[in-house]
Scaffold this motif. Structure first.
Motif, PDB file in Angstrom:
ATOM      1  N   LYS A 149       0.891  -1.186  -0.009  1.00  0.00           N
ATOM      2  CA  LYS A 149      -0.087  -0.056  -0.167  1.00  0.00           C
ATOM      3  C   LYS A 149       1.069   1.018   0.006  1.00  0.00           C
ATOM      4  O   LYS A 149       1.863   1.368   0.672  1.00  0.00           O
ATOM      5  CB  LYS A 149      -0.899  -0.215   1.179  1.00  0.00           C
ATOM      6  N   PHE A 150       0.668   2.260  -0.892  1.00  0.00           N
ATOM      7  CA  PHE A 150       1.148   3.385  -0.965  1.00  0.00           C
ATOM      8  C   PHE A 150       0.701   4.192   0.428  1.00  0.00           C
ATOM      9  O   PHE A 150      -0.110   4.566   0.672  1.00  0.00           O
ATOM     10  CB  PHE A 150       0.936   4.246  -1.966  1.00  0.00           C
ATOM     11  N   THR A 151       1.817   4.482   1.244  1.00  0.00           N
ATOM     12  CA  THR A 151       1.713   5.455   2.202  1.00  0.00           C
ATOM     13  C   THR A 151       1.832   7.060   2.167  1.00  0.00           C
ATOM     14  O   THR A 151       0.973   7.567   2.766  1.00  0.00           O
ATOM     15  CB  THR A 151       2.811   5.148   3.538  1.00  0.00           C
ATOM     16  N   GLY A 152       2.810   7.395   1.531  1.00  0.00           N
ATOM     17  CA  GLY A 152       2.951   8.890   1.225  1.00  0.00           C
ATOM     18  C   GLY A 152       4.088   9.296   0.624  1.00  0.00           C
ATOM     19  O   GLY A 152       5.166   8.410   0.052  1.00  0.00           O
ATOM     20  N   ALA A 153       4.268  10.493   0.029  1.00  0.00           N
ATOM     21  CA  ALA A 153       5.227  10.894  -0.705  1.00  0.00           C
ATOM     22  C   ALA A 153       5.353  12.536  -0.339  1.00  0.00           C
ATOM     23  O   ALA A 153       4.459  13.269   0.081  1.00  0.00           O
ATOM     24  CB  ALA A 153       5.140  10.773  -2.148  1.00  0.00           C
ATOM     25  N   GLY A 154       6.497  13.116  -0.571  1.00  0.00           N
ATOM     26  CA  GLY A 154       6.793  14.505  -0.141  1.00  0.00           C
ATOM     27  C   GLY A 154       8.361  14.653   0.196  1.00  0.00           C
ATOM     28  O   GLY A 154       9.211  13.657   0.064  1.00  0.00           O
ATOM     29  N   ALA A 155       8.706  15.882   0.490  1.00  0.00           N
ATOM     30  CA  ALA A 155      10.366  16.034   0.904  1.00  0.00           C
ATOM     31  C   ALA A 155      10.244  15.867   2.240  1.00  0.00           C
ATOM     32  O   ALA A 155       9.740  16.295   3.157  1.00  0.00           O
ATOM     33  CB  ALA A 155      10.606  17.540   0.662  1.00  0.00           C
ATOM     34  N   ASN A 156      11.189  15.000   2.631  1.00  0.00           N
ATOM     35  CA  ASN A 156      11.964  14.922   3.973  1.00  0.00           C
ATOM     36  C   ASN A 156      12.244  16.164   4.422  1.00  0.00           C
ATOM     37  O   ASN A 156      13.287  16.661   4.329  1.00  0.00           O
ATOM     38  CB  ASN A 156      12.760  13.913   4.007  1.00  0.00           C
ATOM     39  N   PRO A 157      11.811  16.661   5.667  1.00  0.00           N
ATOM     40  CA  PRO A 157      12.182  18.268   6.056  1.00  0.00           C
ATOM     41  C   PRO A 157      13.486  18.107   6.680  1.00  0.00           C
ATOM     42  O   PRO A 157      14.292  19.097   6.752  1.00  0.00           O
ATOM     43  CB  PRO A 157      11.014  18.385   7.037  1.00  0.00           C
ATOM     44  N   MET A 158      14.187  16.801   6.958  1.00  0.00           N
ATOM     45  CA  MET A 158      15.471  16.733   7.901  1.00  0.00           C
ATOM     46  C   MET A 158      16.290  16.392   6.721  1.00  0.00           C
ATOM     47  O   MET A 158      17.490  17.284   6.774  1.00  0.00           O
ATOM     48  CB  MET A 158      15.462  15.464   8.554  1.00  0.00           C
ATOM     49  N   SER A 159      16.391  15.633   5.758  1.00  0.00           N
ATOM     50  CA  SER A 159      17.244  15.526   4.543  1.00  0.00           C
ATOM     51  C   SER A 159      16.887  16.186   3.455  1.00  0.00           C
ATOM     52  O   SER A 159      17.857  16.224   2.793  1.00  0.00           O
ATOM     53  CB  SER A 159      17.433  13.839   4.209  1.00  0.00           C
ATOM     54  N   LYS A 160      15.927  16.801   3.187  1.00  0.00           N
ATOM     55  CA  LYS A 160      15.359  17.383   2.008  1.00  0.00           C
ATOM     56  C   LYS A 160      15.444  16.486   0.908  1.00  0.00           C
ATOM     57  O   LYS A 160      15.022  17.235  -0.376  1.00  0.00           O
ATOM     58  CB  LYS A 160      16.633  18.632   1.833  1.00  0.00           C
ATOM     59  N   ALA A 161      15.193  15.344   0.957  1.00  0.00           N
ATOM     60  CA  ALA A 161      15.189  14.326  -0.098  1.00  0.00           C
ATOM     61  C   ALA A 161      13.773  14.198  -0.352  1.00  0.00           C
ATOM     62  O   ALA A 161      13.182  13.960   0.628  1.00  0.00           O
ATOM     63  CB  ALA A 161      16.135  13.034   0.265  1.00  0.00           C
ATOM     64  N   PRO A 162      13.512  13.872  -1.542  1.00  0.00           N
ATOM     65  CA  PRO A 162      11.983  13.624  -1.964  1.00  0.00           C
ATOM     66  C   PRO A 162      11.901  12.127  -1.416  1.00  0.00           C
ATOM     67  O   PRO A 162      12.948  11.128  -1.861  1.00  0.00           O
ATOM     68  CB  PRO A 162      12.188  13.696  -3.525  1.00  0.00           C
ATOM     69  N   THR A 163      10.760  11.859  -0.949  1.00  0.00           N
ATOM     70  CA  THR A 163      10.650  10.475  -0.381  1.00  0.00           C
ATOM     71  C   THR A 163       9.494   9.769  -0.576  1.00  0.00           C
ATOM     72  O   THR A 163       8.541  10.776  -0.602  1.00  0.00           O
ATOM     73  CB  THR A 163      11.000  10.441   1.245  1.00  0.00           C
ATOM     74  N   VAL A 164       9.449   8.537  -0.688  1.00  0.00           N
ATOM     75  CA  VAL A 164       8.137   7.685  -0.868  1.00  0.00           C
ATOM     76  C   VAL A 164       8.183   6.560   0.015  1.00  0.00           C
ATOM     77  O   VAL A 164       9.294   6.326   0.272  1.00  0.00           O
ATOM     78  CB  VAL A 164       7.838   7.232  -2.333  1.00  0.00           C
ATOM     79  N   GLY A 165       6.772   6.482   0.502  1.00  0.00           N
ATOM     80  CA  GLY A 165       6.899   5.239   1.515  1.00  0.00           C
ATOM     81  C   GLY A 165       5.830   4.260   1.317  1.00  0.00           C
ATOM     82  O   GLY A 165       4.698   4.616   0.814  1.00  0.00           O
ATOM     83  N   PHE A 166       5.987   3.000   1.615  1.00  0.00           N
ATOM     84  CA  PHE A 166       4.945   1.871   1.606  1.00  0.00           C
ATOM     85  C   PHE A 166       4.966   1.007   2.624  1.00  0.00           C
ATOM     86  O   PHE A 166       5.780   1.001   3.204  1.00  0.00           O
ATOM     87  CB  PHE A 166       5.449   1.276   0.386  1.00  0.00           C
ATOM     88  N   SER A 167       3.629   0.316   2.676  1.00  0.00           N
ATOM     89  CA  SER A 167       3.684  -0.585   4.004  1.00  0.00           C
ATOM     90  C   SER A 167       3.015  -1.914   3.045  1.00  0.00           C
ATOM     91  O   SER A 167       2.546  -2.005   1.884  1.00  0.00           O
ATOM     92  CB  SER A 167       2.386  -0.232   4.843  1.00  0.00           C
ATOM     93  N   ALA A 168       3.447  -2.879   3.647  1.00  0.00           N
ATOM     94  CA  ALA A 168       3.299  -4.467   2.981  1.00  0.00           C
ATOM     95  C   ALA A 168       3.078  -5.399   4.126  1.00  0.00           C
ATOM     96  O   ALA A 168       3.792  -5.359   5.143  1.00  0.00           O
ATOM     97  CB  ALA A 168       4.205  -4.748   2.050  1.00  0.00           C
ATOM     98  N   THR A 169       2.291  -6.634   3.465  1.00  0.00           N
ATOM     99  CA  THR A 169       1.807  -7.464   4.517  1.00  0.00           C
ATOM    100  C   THR A 169       2.411  -8.920   3.423  1.00  0.00           C
ATOM    101  O   THR A 169       2.353  -8.782   2.547  1.00  0.00           O
ATOM    102  CB  THR A 169       0.893  -7.779   5.002  1.00  0.00           C
ATOM    103  N   ALA A 170       2.839  -9.979   4.059  1.00  0.00           N
ATOM    104  CA  ALA A 170       2.959 -11.240   3.136  1.00  0.00           C
ATOM    105  C   ALA A 170       2.986 -12.474   4.277  1.00  0.00           C
ATOM    106  O   ALA A 170       3.303 -12.115   5.738  1.00  0.00           O
ATOM    107  CB  ALA A 170       4.331 -10.986   2.672  1.00  0.00           C
ATOM    108  N   LYS A 171       3.051 -13.559   3.858  1.00  0.00           N
ATOM    109  CA  LYS A 171       2.803 -14.845   4.646  1.00  0.00           C
ATOM    110  C   LYS A 171       4.107 -15.635   3.830  1.00  0.00           C
ATOM    111  O   LYS A 171       3.879 -15.771   2.677  1.00  0.00           O
ATOM    112  CB  LYS A 171       1.680 -15.487   4.744  1.00  0.00           C
ATOM    113  N   LEU A 172       4.816 -16.344   4.656  1.00  0.00           N
ATOM    114  CA  LEU A 172       5.481 -17.390   3.885  1.00  0.00           C
ATOM    115  C   LEU A 172       5.383 -18.649   5.174  1.00  0.00           C
ATOM    116  O   LEU A 172       5.393 -18.517   6.337  1.00  0.00           O
ATOM    117  CB  LEU A 172       6.924 -16.906   3.791  1.00  0.00           C
TER     118      LEU A 172
END
Length: 201
Positions: A149-172
């Protein structure tokens, strides 16, 4: 007079309360730029859980990962993700249990110091996706499907780097990877919860 004092009190509280800053990241695809992003190792973790004899659910975590995500929001199904997991990053709430899992009976960290996930296909539906890939763990490679799942995107105010985030689940199944004896009282199925951040820098 009482109303005036009450109003003054409310104003004082409002002045004294700090204004909360807007969250830098938001699940807005328009914020995502086409690029090859690098794993933010400080904010990427995989948490696993397994049933222990029907008495409790045991948890552990891996961190300090590295890797890349190649992503173009105009062609999300062409995305590629490659993650390397140092097995020395294993953490549990018990030093003795961590040592036991790191030994030859389970992960055998000295012999197999890293695990790796390489995506092979991505099927997108809105802001969710099924990411199929090859997981190499304990010297064995098997296909695994991540429900992401797409969590979010934006500029990290600490590193100033454009950042994207995701969460995921799985079973094995740990038996598929030769991870310890599979006995009826200890669960074979392992649940994974993953949170991952990627930076463009």
């Amino acid at each position: 007079m009482k109303k005036l004092l009450a109003a003054a009190g409310v104003a004082a509280v409002m002045i004294a309360t700090p204004v909360l800053a807007q969250t830098p990241g938001a699940p807005d695809v328009s914020r995502v730029a086409a690029a090859t992003y690098k794993v933010d190792a400080n904010h990427t973790q995989a948490v696993w859980s397994v049933d222990h004899m029907g008495f409790s659910i045991l948890y552990g975590m891996f961190g300090s990962m590295s890797g890349t995500l190649t992503l173009d929001p105009a062609k999300p199904e062409a995305a590629k993700v490659s993650i390397e997991i140092p097995m020395s990053g294993l953490t549990t709430t018990s030093a003795g249990f961590t040592k036991h899992l790191s030994g030859a009976d389970f992960f055998d960290v000295e012999k197999f110091p890293t695990a790796k996930f390489e995506s092979t296909s991505v099927v997108v539906s809105g802001q969710t996706a099924k990411i199929t890939g090859d997981l190499t763990l304990h010297g064995v490679t098997k296909p695994v499907v991540l429900d992401a799942k797409f969590t979010g995107a934006g500029a990290n105010p600490m590193s100033k780097a454009p950042t994207v985030g995701f969460s995921a689940t799985a079973k094995l199944n740990r038996s598929d990877f030769g991870l310890g004896r599979v006995v009826p009282v200890v669960g074979d199925e392992v649940s994974l919860k993953i949170t991952a951040a990627f930076e463009n820098k």
